[in-house]
Design a protein around this motif. Structure first.
Motif, PDB file in Angstrom:
ATOM      1  N   ALA A   1       0.741  -1.186  -0.056  1.00  0.00           N
ATOM      2  CA  ALA A   1       0.079   0.147   0.179  1.00  0.00           C
ATOM      3  C   ALA A   1       0.914   1.215   0.106  1.00  0.00           C
ATOM      4  O   ALA A   1       1.987   1.239   0.073  1.00  0.00           O
ATOM      5  CB  ALA A   1      -0.918   0.126   1.089  1.00  0.00           C
ATOM      6  N   ILE A   2       0.395   2.222  -0.362  1.00  0.00           N
ATOM      7  CA  ILE A   2       1.022   3.696  -0.292  1.00  0.00           C
ATOM      8  C   ILE A   2       0.123   4.746   0.512  1.00  0.00           C
ATOM      9  O   ILE A   2      -0.943   4.525   0.699  1.00  0.00           O
ATOM     10  CB  ILE A   2       0.974   4.268  -1.576  1.00  0.00           C
ATOM     11  CG1 ILE A   2      -0.244   4.559  -2.487  1.00  0.00           C
ATOM     12  CG2 ILE A   2       2.235   3.301  -2.598  1.00  0.00           C
ATOM     13  CD1 ILE A   2      -0.142   5.002  -3.723  1.00  0.00           C
ATOM     14  N   GLY A   3       0.865   5.655   0.836  1.00  0.00           N
ATOM     15  CA  GLY A   3       0.223   6.947   1.626  1.00  0.00           C
ATOM     16  C   GLY A   3       1.192   7.958   1.853  1.00  0.00           C
ATOM     17  O   GLY A   3       2.134   8.106   1.066  1.00  0.00           O
TER      18      GLY A   3
ATOM     19  N   VAL B   1      -5.088  19.323   4.544  1.00  0.00           N
ATOM     20  CA  VAL B   1      -6.045  19.076   3.833  1.00  0.00           C
ATOM     21  C   VAL B   1      -6.118  19.460   2.477  1.00  0.00           C
ATOM     22  O   VAL B   1      -6.887  18.713   1.549  1.00  0.00           O
ATOM     23  CB  VAL B   1      -7.496  19.667   4.496  1.00  0.00           C
ATOM     24  CG1 VAL B   1      -8.506  19.367   3.597  1.00  0.00           C
ATOM     25  CG2 VAL B   1      -7.662  19.168   5.891  1.00  0.00           C
ATOM     26  N   ALA B   2      -5.533  20.383   2.162  1.00  0.00           N
ATOM     27  CA  ALA B   2      -5.503  20.935   0.670  1.00  0.00           C
ATOM     28  C   ALA B   2      -4.827  20.260  -0.171  1.00  0.00           C
ATOM     29  O   ALA B   2      -5.211  19.739  -1.416  1.00  0.00           O
ATOM     30  CB  ALA B   2      -4.835  22.374   0.600  1.00  0.00           C
ATOM     31  N   LEU B   3      -3.745  19.512   0.274  1.00  0.00           N
ATOM     32  CA  LEU B   3      -2.926  18.618  -0.313  1.00  0.00           C
ATOM     33  C   LEU B   3      -3.640  17.124  -0.400  1.00  0.00           C
ATOM     34  O   LEU B   3      -3.828  16.660  -1.558  1.00  0.00           O
ATOM     35  CB  LEU B   3      -1.550  18.288   0.268  1.00  0.00           C
ATOM     36  CG  LEU B   3      -0.327  19.616   0.096  1.00  0.00           C
ATOM     37  CD1 LEU B   3       0.706  19.439   0.892  1.00  0.00           C
ATOM     38  CD2 LEU B   3       0.092  19.557  -1.308  1.00  0.00           C
ATOM     39  N   LEU B   4      -4.224  16.734   0.625  1.00  0.00           N
ATOM     40  CA  LEU B   4      -4.788  15.617   0.412  1.00  0.00           C
ATOM     41  C   LEU B   4      -6.233  15.676  -0.717  1.00  0.00           C
ATOM     42  O   LEU B   4      -6.211  14.538  -1.308  1.00  0.00           O
ATOM     43  CB  LEU B   4      -5.554  15.266   1.869  1.00  0.00           C
ATOM     44  CG  LEU B   4      -4.609  14.824   2.867  1.00  0.00           C
ATOM     45  CD1 LEU B   4      -5.363  14.635   4.375  1.00  0.00           C
ATOM     46  CD2 LEU B   4      -4.116  13.258   2.621  1.00  0.00           C
ATOM     47  N   LYS B   5      -6.666  16.692  -0.595  1.00  0.00           N
ATOM     48  CA  LYS B   5      -7.700  16.857  -1.770  1.00  0.00           C
ATOM     49  C   LYS B   5      -7.250  16.660  -3.312  1.00  0.00           C
ATOM     50  O   LYS B   5      -7.711  15.768  -3.967  1.00  0.00           O
ATOM     51  CB  LYS B   5      -8.366  18.267  -1.539  1.00  0.00           C
ATOM     52  CG  LYS B   5      -9.411  18.468  -0.360  1.00  0.00           C
ATOM     53  CD  LYS B   5     -10.150  19.576  -0.475  1.00  0.00           C
ATOM     54  CE  LYS B   5     -11.395  19.742   0.661  1.00  0.00           C
ATOM     55  NZ  LYS B   5     -11.748  21.163   0.822  1.00  0.00           N
TER      56      LYS B   5
ATOM     57  N   CYS C   1      -3.193   5.747   4.334  1.00  0.00           N
ATOM     58  CA  CYS C   1      -3.144   6.665   5.477  1.00  0.00           C
ATOM     59  C   CYS C   1      -2.666   8.136   5.451  1.00  0.00           C
ATOM     60  O   CYS C   1      -1.911   8.168   4.295  1.00  0.00           O
ATOM     61  CB  CYS C   1      -2.389   5.813   6.791  1.00  0.00           C
ATOM     62  SG  CYS C   1      -0.546   6.172   6.827  1.00  0.00           S
ATOM     63  N   ASN C   2      -2.468   8.947   6.381  1.00  0.00           N
ATOM     64  CA  ASN C   2      -2.075  10.085   6.323  1.00  0.00           C
ATOM     65  C   ASN C   2      -1.383  10.056   8.066  1.00  0.00           C
ATOM     66  O   ASN C   2      -2.068   9.993   8.823  1.00  0.00           O
ATOM     67  CB  ASN C   2      -2.895  11.313   6.322  1.00  0.00           C
ATOM     68  CG  ASN C   2      -2.132  12.663   6.386  1.00  0.00           C
ATOM     69  OD1 ASN C   2      -0.950  12.860   6.098  1.00  0.00           O
ATOM     70  ND2 ASN C   2      -2.787  13.724   6.480  1.00  0.00           N
TER      71      ASN C   2
ATOM     72  N   ALA D   1     -14.078  11.311   6.323  1.00  0.00           N
ATOM     73  CA  ALA D   1     -14.960  11.051   5.224  1.00  0.00           C
ATOM     74  C   ALA D   1     -14.355  10.426   3.995  1.00  0.00           C
ATOM     75  O   ALA D   1     -15.417   9.937   3.455  1.00  0.00           O
ATOM     76  CB  ALA D   1     -15.592  12.623   5.078  1.00  0.00           C
ATOM     77  N   LYS D   2     -13.217  10.270   3.922  1.00  0.00           N
ATOM     78  CA  LYS D   2     -12.660   9.306   2.748  1.00  0.00           C
ATOM     79  C   LYS D   2     -12.281   8.085   3.313  1.00  0.00           C
ATOM     80  O   LYS D   2     -11.683   7.347   2.536  1.00  0.00           O
ATOM     81  CB  LYS D   2     -11.387  10.093   2.240  1.00  0.00           C
ATOM     82  CG  LYS D   2     -11.789  11.456   1.906  1.00  0.00           C
ATOM     83  CD  LYS D   2     -12.862  11.336   0.558  1.00  0.00           C
ATOM     84  CE  LYS D   2     -13.251  12.848  -0.192  1.00  0.00           C
ATOM     85  NZ  LYS D   2     -13.958  12.525  -1.159  1.00  0.00           N
ATOM     86  N   SER D   3     -12.629   7.767   4.577  1.00  0.00           N
ATOM     87  CA  SER D   3     -12.307   6.341   5.116  1.00  0.00           C
ATOM     88  C   SER D   3     -10.617   6.098   5.086  1.00  0.00           C
ATOM     89  O   SER D   3     -10.092   5.096   4.760  1.00  0.00           O
ATOM     90  CB  SER D   3     -13.024   5.261   4.361  1.00  0.00           C
ATOM     91  OG  SER D   3     -14.391   5.304   4.815  1.00  0.00           O
ATOM     92  N   ILE D   4      -9.913   7.069   5.328  1.00  0.00           N
ATOM     93  CA  ILE D   4      -8.636   7.249   5.350  1.00  0.00           C
ATOM     94  C   ILE D   4      -8.059   7.189   6.823  1.00  0.00           C
ATOM     95  O   ILE D   4      -8.157   8.157   7.533  1.00  0.00           O
ATOM     96  CB  ILE D   4      -7.901   8.258   4.495  1.00  0.00           C
ATOM     97  CG1 ILE D   4      -8.374   7.997   2.962  1.00  0.00           C
ATOM     98  CG2 ILE D   4      -6.284   8.092   4.724  1.00  0.00           C
ATOM     99  CD1 ILE D   4      -7.974   9.426   2.371  1.00  0.00           C
ATOM    100  N   PRO D   5      -7.385   6.229   7.317  1.00  0.00           N
ATOM    101  CA  PRO D   5      -6.743   6.347   8.789  1.00  0.00           C
ATOM    102  C   PRO D   5      -5.782   7.303   9.146  1.00  0.00           C
ATOM    103  O   PRO D   5      -4.992   7.869   8.001  1.00  0.00           O
ATOM    104  CB  PRO D   5      -6.107   4.820   9.044  1.00  0.00           C
ATOM    105  CG  PRO D   5      -6.581   4.089   7.884  1.00  0.00           C
ATOM    106  CD  PRO D   5      -6.944   4.929   6.705  1.00  0.00           C
TER     107      PRO D   5
END
Length: 272
Positions: A131-133, A139-143, A155-156, A175-179
């Motif tokens: 997996a990758i993360g 939040v801006a970068l995650l989007k 994950c983050n 909201a994105k189901s990311i741990p």
């Protein structure tokens, strides 16, 4: 040990952080943790301890399928060729054919996100990382990564503890189901001497650090990777899983100041 399911992997909710552990002391700490039952080891190219960790894993006798290993690429190696070289070096040092999770350690101002994630996704397709993360993404970068590039982020990994509010980030990840994987979960030792946490601990026959750790692990979608080199500390962190916090405790923790960030290098993104 409870596991978080994310992007096809099982992530043990309590892991061992290894930042600033080096050489024989690092190897001994990892061997000790594996002996106590830890199955989630977190390292990074930048820590300079992947070789020691690889030696500890090899000596442990723990079946590879039972172990979760995360490592990270440093933010100077985010160009595709540099990332591949860094990945190959990490894998070799760890003495593994595959890591479970490969993270971008920190974002960089001049990074090419599409090219980075194309490379990461290829490493995943090749079966070299399961997996990758990302780590330290706001939040801006995650989007951009999740909604525009549509990368399968597992994950983050960010700083998170009783003294730092991460509500906005947690809300988005949830909201994105990311741990969220919490590093510095004990606020670099500050939690251990906090009077509020000590009082809660006294009530439950626990330490302030155990209270701080259990507060994190009681939250949906949160894992934690406290660094602990001594066997006693490693065991104490495992024992935190048995602490039962009540609503009164959680309210007291909610009332603590939440503006203490321990890690904020000059190249950090603008925190939301």
């Amino acid at each position: 040990m409870e596991q978080l399911q994310t992007q096809g992997i099982s992530l043990p909710r309590l892991g061992l952080g290894t930042y600033r552990m080096q050489g024989d002391a690092c190897r001994a700490a990892v061997e000790s943790a594996l002996g106590l039952g830890y199955r989630h080891i977190d390292t990074a190219e930048m820590y300079g301890n992947e070789e020691a960790i690889g030696a500890a894993i090899a000596a442990s006798g723990v079946a590879r399928k039972d172990l979760h290993v995360t490592t990270k690429v440093w933010n100077e190696n985010l160009a595709p060729d540099a990332m591949r070289r860094a990945f190959d070096t990490s894998l070799k040092k760890l003495r593994l054919d595959q890591v479970d999770l490969y993270l971008v350690h920190w974002p960089a101002p001049n990074m090419n996100l599409p090219a980075m994630f194309e490379t990461l996704m290829k490493l995943k397709q090749e079966g070299r990382t399961r997996a990758i993360g990302v780590a330290n993404f706001n939040v801006a970068l995650l989007k951009k990564v999740v909604e525009e590039i549509k990368a399968p982020i597992a994950c983050n990994q960010v700083e998170y503890h009783v003294m730092l509010d991460q509500t906005a980030l947690r809300k988005y990840l949830s909201a994105k189901s990311i741990p969220l994987v919490a590093y510095c979960p004990l606020a670099q030792g500050r939690a251990a001497s906090n009077e509020t946490l000590m009082a809660i601990g006294k009530k439950h026959g626990a330490t302030a650090a155990q209270v701080a750790l259990k507060w994190l692990l009681d939250q949906d979608g949160v894992a934690a990777i406290p660094k602990a080199s001594r066997k006693e500390s490693q065991q104490a962190n495992l024992d935190a899983l048995n602490v039962g916090l009540d609503d009164e405790d959680r309210q007291a923790i909610a009332n603590l100041p939440k503006d203490r960030r321990c890690v904020s290098p000059g190249f950090a993104p603008a925190w939301d």
